[in-house]
Design a protein around this motif. Structure first.
Motif, PDB file in Angstrom:
ATOM      1  N   TYR A 164      -6.325   6.777 -69.491  1.00  0.00           N
ATOM      2  CA  TYR A 164      -6.078   6.862 -68.514  1.00  0.00           C
ATOM      3  C   TYR A 164      -6.737   8.461 -67.594  1.00  0.00           C
ATOM      4  O   TYR A 164      -5.908   9.576 -67.003  1.00  0.00           O
ATOM      5  CB  TYR A 164      -4.516   7.972 -68.838  1.00  0.00           C
ATOM      6  CG  TYR A 164      -3.323   7.274 -67.530  1.00  0.00           C
ATOM      7  CD1 TYR A 164      -2.783   6.094 -66.975  1.00  0.00           C
ATOM      8  CD2 TYR A 164      -2.935   8.070 -67.774  1.00  0.00           C
ATOM      9  CE1 TYR A 164      -2.203   6.662 -66.583  1.00  0.00           C
ATOM     10  CE2 TYR A 164      -1.724   8.355 -66.177  1.00  0.00           C
ATOM     11  CZ  TYR A 164      -1.255   7.674 -65.712  1.00  0.00           C
ATOM     12  OH  TYR A 164      -0.224   7.404 -65.219  1.00  0.00           O
ATOM     13  N   GLY A 165      -7.636   7.457 -67.217  1.00  0.00           N
ATOM     14  CA  GLY A 165      -8.884   8.538 -66.242  1.00  0.00           C
ATOM     15  C   GLY A 165      -8.567   7.913 -64.904  1.00  0.00           C
ATOM     16  O   GLY A 165      -7.584   7.051 -64.093  1.00  0.00           O
ATOM     17  N   GLY A 166      -9.387   8.309 -64.288  1.00  0.00           N
ATOM     18  CA  GLY A 166      -9.224   8.165 -62.571  1.00  0.00           C
ATOM     19  C   GLY A 166      -9.262   6.397 -62.375  1.00  0.00           C
ATOM     20  O   GLY A 166      -8.119   6.112 -61.550  1.00  0.00           O
ATOM     21  N   ILE A 167      -9.296   5.626 -62.864  1.00  0.00           N
ATOM     22  CA  ILE A 167      -9.324   4.179 -62.828  1.00  0.00           C
ATOM     23  C   ILE A 167      -8.090   3.587 -63.233  1.00  0.00           C
ATOM     24  O   ILE A 167      -7.106   2.684 -62.511  1.00  0.00           O
ATOM     25  CB  ILE A 167     -10.540   3.562 -63.640  1.00  0.00           C
ATOM     26  CG1 ILE A 167     -11.959   3.369 -63.083  1.00  0.00           C
ATOM     27  CG2 ILE A 167     -10.274   1.539 -63.757  1.00  0.00           C
ATOM     28  CD1 ILE A 167     -13.129   3.092 -63.548  1.00  0.00           C
ATOM     29  N   GLY A 168      -7.888   3.906 -64.381  1.00  0.00           N
ATOM     30  CA  GLY A 168      -6.473   3.786 -65.403  1.00  0.00           C
ATOM     31  C   GLY A 168      -5.506   4.052 -64.626  1.00  0.00           C
ATOM     32  O   GLY A 168      -4.649   3.209 -63.992  1.00  0.00           O
ATOM     33  N   ARG A 169      -5.347   5.261 -63.942  1.00  0.00           N
ATOM     34  CA  ARG A 169      -4.507   5.898 -62.759  1.00  0.00           C
ATOM     35  C   ARG A 169      -4.284   4.840 -61.602  1.00  0.00           C
ATOM     36  O   ARG A 169      -3.179   4.743 -60.879  1.00  0.00           O
ATOM     37  CB  ARG A 169      -4.699   7.027 -62.721  1.00  0.00           C
ATOM     38  CG  ARG A 169      -4.259   8.104 -63.524  1.00  0.00           C
ATOM     39  CD  ARG A 169      -4.736   9.586 -63.494  1.00  0.00           C
ATOM     40  NE  ARG A 169      -4.758  10.170 -64.651  1.00  0.00           N
ATOM     41  CZ  ARG A 169      -3.764  11.160 -64.943  1.00  0.00           C
ATOM     42  NH1 ARG A 169      -2.745  11.613 -63.791  1.00  0.00           N
ATOM     43  NH2 ARG A 169      -4.146  12.019 -66.318  1.00  0.00           N
ATOM     44  N   ALA A 170      -5.427   4.662 -61.002  1.00  0.00           N
ATOM     45  CA  ALA A 170      -5.732   3.347 -59.913  1.00  0.00           C
ATOM     46  C   ALA A 170      -4.643   2.294 -59.884  1.00  0.00           C
ATOM     47  O   ALA A 170      -4.010   1.760 -59.525  1.00  0.00           O
ATOM     48  CB  ALA A 170      -7.235   3.308 -59.419  1.00  0.00           C
ATOM     49  N   VAL A 171      -4.675   1.353 -61.203  1.00  0.00           N
ATOM     50  CA  VAL A 171      -4.405   0.755 -61.549  1.00  0.00           C
ATOM     51  C   VAL A 171      -3.251   0.849 -61.603  1.00  0.00           C
ATOM     52  O   VAL A 171      -2.216  -0.519 -61.450  1.00  0.00           O
ATOM     53  CB  VAL A 171      -5.083   0.146 -62.985  1.00  0.00           C
ATOM     54  CG1 VAL A 171      -4.300  -1.482 -63.833  1.00  0.00           C
ATOM     55  CG2 VAL A 171      -6.348  -0.382 -63.408  1.00  0.00           C
ATOM     56  N   ALA A 172      -2.262   1.704 -62.090  1.00  0.00           N
ATOM     57  CA  ALA A 172      -0.727   2.154 -62.658  1.00  0.00           C
ATOM     58  C   ALA A 172      -0.567   2.238 -60.963  1.00  0.00           C
ATOM     59  O   ALA A 172       0.440   2.221 -60.903  1.00  0.00           O
ATOM     60  CB  ALA A 172      -0.995   3.365 -63.044  1.00  0.00           C
ATOM     61  N   ARG A 173      -1.197   3.039 -60.230  1.00  0.00           N
ATOM     62  CA  ARG A 173      -0.755   2.549 -58.939  1.00  0.00           C
ATOM     63  C   ARG A 173      -0.146   1.574 -58.335  1.00  0.00           C
ATOM     64  O   ARG A 173       0.611   1.249 -57.041  1.00  0.00           O
ATOM     65  CB  ARG A 173      -1.626   3.417 -57.710  1.00  0.00           C
ATOM     66  CG  ARG A 173      -1.384   5.035 -58.030  1.00  0.00           C
ATOM     67  CD  ARG A 173      -2.402   5.670 -56.120  1.00  0.00           C
ATOM     68  NE  ARG A 173      -3.954   5.172 -56.869  1.00  0.00           N
ATOM     69  CZ  ARG A 173      -4.278   6.355 -57.808  1.00  0.00           C
ATOM     70  NH1 ARG A 173      -4.317   6.916 -58.306  1.00  0.00           N
ATOM     71  NH2 ARG A 173      -5.859   5.996 -57.008  1.00  0.00           N
ATOM     72  N   ARG A 174      -1.287   0.327 -58.362  1.00  0.00           N
ATOM     73  CA  ARG A 174      -0.983  -0.926 -57.112  1.00  0.00           C
ATOM     74  C   ARG A 174       0.045  -1.243 -58.948  1.00  0.00           C
ATOM     75  O   ARG A 174       0.370  -2.432 -58.197  1.00  0.00           O
ATOM     76  CB  ARG A 174      -2.492  -1.271 -58.441  1.00  0.00           C
ATOM     77  CG  ARG A 174      -4.337  -1.518 -56.903  1.00  0.00           C
ATOM     78  CD  ARG A 174      -4.910  -1.394 -57.988  1.00  0.00           C
ATOM     79  NE  ARG A 174      -5.302  -1.089 -56.623  1.00  0.00           N
ATOM     80  CZ  ARG A 174      -6.800  -0.021 -56.263  1.00  0.00           C
ATOM     81  NH1 ARG A 174      -5.334   1.170 -56.912  1.00  0.00           N
ATOM     82  NH2 ARG A 174      -7.030  -0.161 -55.140  1.00  0.00           N
ATOM     83  N   ALA A 175       0.265  -1.112 -60.107  1.00  0.00           N
ATOM     84  CA  ALA A 175       1.582  -2.163 -60.370  1.00  0.00           C
ATOM     85  C   ALA A 175       2.413  -1.075 -59.653  1.00  0.00           C
ATOM     86  O   ALA A 175       3.377  -2.516 -60.192  1.00  0.00           O
ATOM     87  CB  ALA A 175       1.266  -1.149 -62.344  1.00  0.00           C
ATOM     88  N   GLN A 176       2.691   0.197 -59.537  1.00  0.00           N
ATOM     89  CA  GLN A 176       4.140   0.056 -59.193  1.00  0.00           C
ATOM     90  C   GLN A 176       4.471  -1.092 -57.793  1.00  0.00           C
ATOM     91  O   GLN A 176       5.871  -1.488 -57.713  1.00  0.00           O
ATOM     92  CB  GLN A 176       3.865   1.481 -57.656  1.00  0.00           C
ATOM     93  CG  GLN A 176       3.652   2.664 -59.071  1.00  0.00           C
ATOM     94  CD  GLN A 176       3.405   4.056 -57.996  1.00  0.00           C
ATOM     95  OE1 GLN A 176       3.510   4.110 -56.588  1.00  0.00           O
ATOM     96  NE2 GLN A 176       3.527   4.985 -58.603  1.00  0.00           N
ATOM     97  N   GLY A 177       4.086  -1.784 -57.026  1.00  0.00           N
ATOM     98  CA  GLY A 177       4.228  -2.738 -55.658  1.00  0.00           C
ATOM     99  C   GLY A 177       4.127  -3.863 -57.033  1.00  0.00           C
ATOM    100  O   GLY A 177       5.128  -4.677 -56.003  1.00  0.00           O
ATOM    101  N   PHE A 178       4.272  -4.176 -57.972  1.00  0.00           N
ATOM    102  CA  PHE A 178       4.444  -5.162 -59.074  1.00  0.00           C
ATOM    103  C   PHE A 178       5.719  -5.026 -59.392  1.00  0.00           C
ATOM    104  O   PHE A 178       6.307  -5.250 -60.281  1.00  0.00           O
ATOM    105  CB  PHE A 178       3.555  -5.790 -59.510  1.00  0.00           C
ATOM    106  CG  PHE A 178       2.420  -6.549 -58.467  1.00  0.00           C
ATOM    107  CD1 PHE A 178       2.270  -8.060 -57.813  1.00  0.00           C
ATOM    108  CD2 PHE A 178       1.487  -6.452 -57.968  1.00  0.00           C
ATOM    109  CE1 PHE A 178       2.163  -8.726 -58.167  1.00  0.00           C
ATOM    110  CE2 PHE A 178       0.452  -6.400 -56.969  1.00  0.00           C
ATOM    111  CZ  PHE A 178       0.209  -7.920 -56.968  1.00  0.00           C
ATOM    112  N   ASP A 179       6.691  -3.701 -59.626  1.00  0.00           N
ATOM    113  CA  ASP A 179       7.056  -3.155 -59.849  1.00  0.00           C
ATOM    114  C   ASP A 179       7.093  -3.568 -61.199  1.00  0.00           C
ATOM    115  O   ASP A 179       7.814  -3.858 -62.735  1.00  0.00           O
ATOM    116  CB  ASP A 179       8.720  -3.822 -59.617  1.00  0.00           C
ATOM    117  CG  ASP A 179       8.763  -3.837 -57.889  1.00  0.00           C
ATOM    118  OD1 ASP A 179       9.193  -2.771 -57.893  1.00  0.00           O
ATOM    119  OD2 ASP A 179       9.966  -4.986 -58.166  1.00  0.00           O
ATOM    120  N   MET A 180       6.006  -2.434 -62.438  1.00  0.00           N
ATOM    121  CA  MET A 180       5.621  -3.193 -63.430  1.00  0.00           C
ATOM    122  C   MET A 180       6.255  -1.703 -64.158  1.00  0.00           C
ATOM    123  O   MET A 180       6.122  -0.583 -63.389  1.00  0.00           O
ATOM    124  CB  MET A 180       3.766  -2.885 -63.780  1.00  0.00           C
ATOM    125  CG  MET A 180       3.693  -4.491 -63.447  1.00  0.00           C
ATOM    126  SD  MET A 180       2.046  -4.773 -63.399  1.00  0.00           S
ATOM    127  CE  MET A 180       1.569  -5.900 -64.899  1.00  0.00           C
TER     128      MET A 180
END
Ligand code: GLV
Length: 334
Positions: A164-180
């Protein structure tokens, strides 16, 4: 006349990538750049031969390996190796510190493009895009059928991030757009919502598992047979970190046997070789290590690494030095 530091650049870089080494604006004098034009990995003997010639700094890519022998060839003159990558598993950091060589990398700047590729793989693997396209290209598509190419919904799925570093958090932000629903596991508690202490618990709860850990002795084969078995049979595994984090043979077997639904992979255990069983496995979407491969990012990464190398050679300590203590090591010249 001030001596110009000699900087070896191990591979061709995007246009402008070495500009910070040459600029008249400092810090310190402009460097003499010795850049290979051959765009193939440089082996250990080749690297040693170049360093024995008298080199102050190296701008390297992840295919060049730096160990104690290579640093010894730097003969106390080599002061910095700046890696054009965030991952630095190609460099023995302890050996570098002992030799007085500062190591730099390129964190932050890689986060968004790598997260984009992770998401591309999440979508492609969940929706069987590679398999469907291959069928179309072979001329085997017989037309629309209600039950062909059925994949898994990404919207609303649970995304388990491992790391859950910079890349993991950037994936998490994208996931918000998919209601994950996003949960994450890391070696140490993050204090952030969604942290799961137990890796196997995260694997069992996730519809999509995406890996974002650096390669280290602890993370080698972090995902093996037992971990794949802990995942849902409907789940998708995505790896954009480093190949050896996943046991490729175990993954191929899991795909063959339907232990998991699909996998999206950008990195491999023995690049550029890809395990033949993985190449043939159903549900595998396979990319050739393109996580950061955009014109802008690869240029910026090259410039960042070049600027860090120049900084060290000018007596500064760049923000992204991984072992600043190396500058004070008994072998370093200052
Ligand atoms: C690319 O793989 C990187 O580590 O930046």
């Amino acid at each position: 006349m001030t001596d110009r530091p000699r900087v070896f650049v191990t591979r061709p870089l995007p246009a402008g990538g070495t500009d910070p080494l040459a600029s008249a604006d400092g810090p310190g004098p402009p460097c003499e750049i010795i850049q290979r034009t051959d765009d193939e990995p440089l082996d250990k003997d080749g690297l040693i031969a170049v360093l024995e010639d008298g080199i102050d700094g190296v701008v390297a890519v992840l295919t060049e390996r730096f160990d104690a022998d290579v640093f010894a060839a730097g003969k106390g003159r080599l002061r910095v190796v700046s890696n054009v990558a965030v991952g630095y598993d190609n460099i023995d950091l302890d050996a570098a510190t002992a030799a007085g060589v500062v190591i730099c990398n390129t964190p932050g700047i890689v986060d968004d493009p790598t997260a984009d590729v992770a998401f591309l793989l999440i979508l492609a693997a969940s929706r069987r895009a590679s398999e469907a396209e291959a069928i179309l290209r072979r001329g085997e598509w017989t037309g629309f059928h209600m039950e062909d190419f059925l994949g898994r919904d990404v919207k609303g799925a649970t995304l388990g991030l491992v790391g859950y570093g910079g890349i993991g958090r950037a994936v998490a932000r994208r996931a918000q757009g998919f209601d994950m629903e996003v949960i994450h596991h890391a070696r140490r508690p993050t204090g952030d919502p969604g942290y799961i202490d137990d890796l196997h618990e995260l694997l069992g709860r996730s519809d999509v598992v995406s890996l974002h850990v650096p390669l280290s002795p602890q993370s080698r084969h972090l995902i093996g047979r037992a971990e794949l078995a802990a995942m849902k049979r409907t789940a998708v595994l995505v790896n954009t970190s480093r190949g050896p984090v996943v046991d490729e043979e175990a993954l191929a077997e899991a795909l063959e046997q339907g232990v998991i639904f699909a996998a999206g992979i950008d990195v491999y255990e023995r690049e550029p070789a890809v395990h033949p069983r993985l190449l043939a496995a159903p549900g595998a979407v396979l990319l050739p290590h393109i996580g950061t491969a955009t014109v802008a990012r690869r240029t910026a990464m090259s410039q960042m690494a070049s600027a860090s190398a120049r900084g060290v050679l000018a007596g500064e300590m760049p923000e992204y030095a991984l072992n600043p203590e190396a500058a004070g090591s008994p072998l370093s010249r200052d």
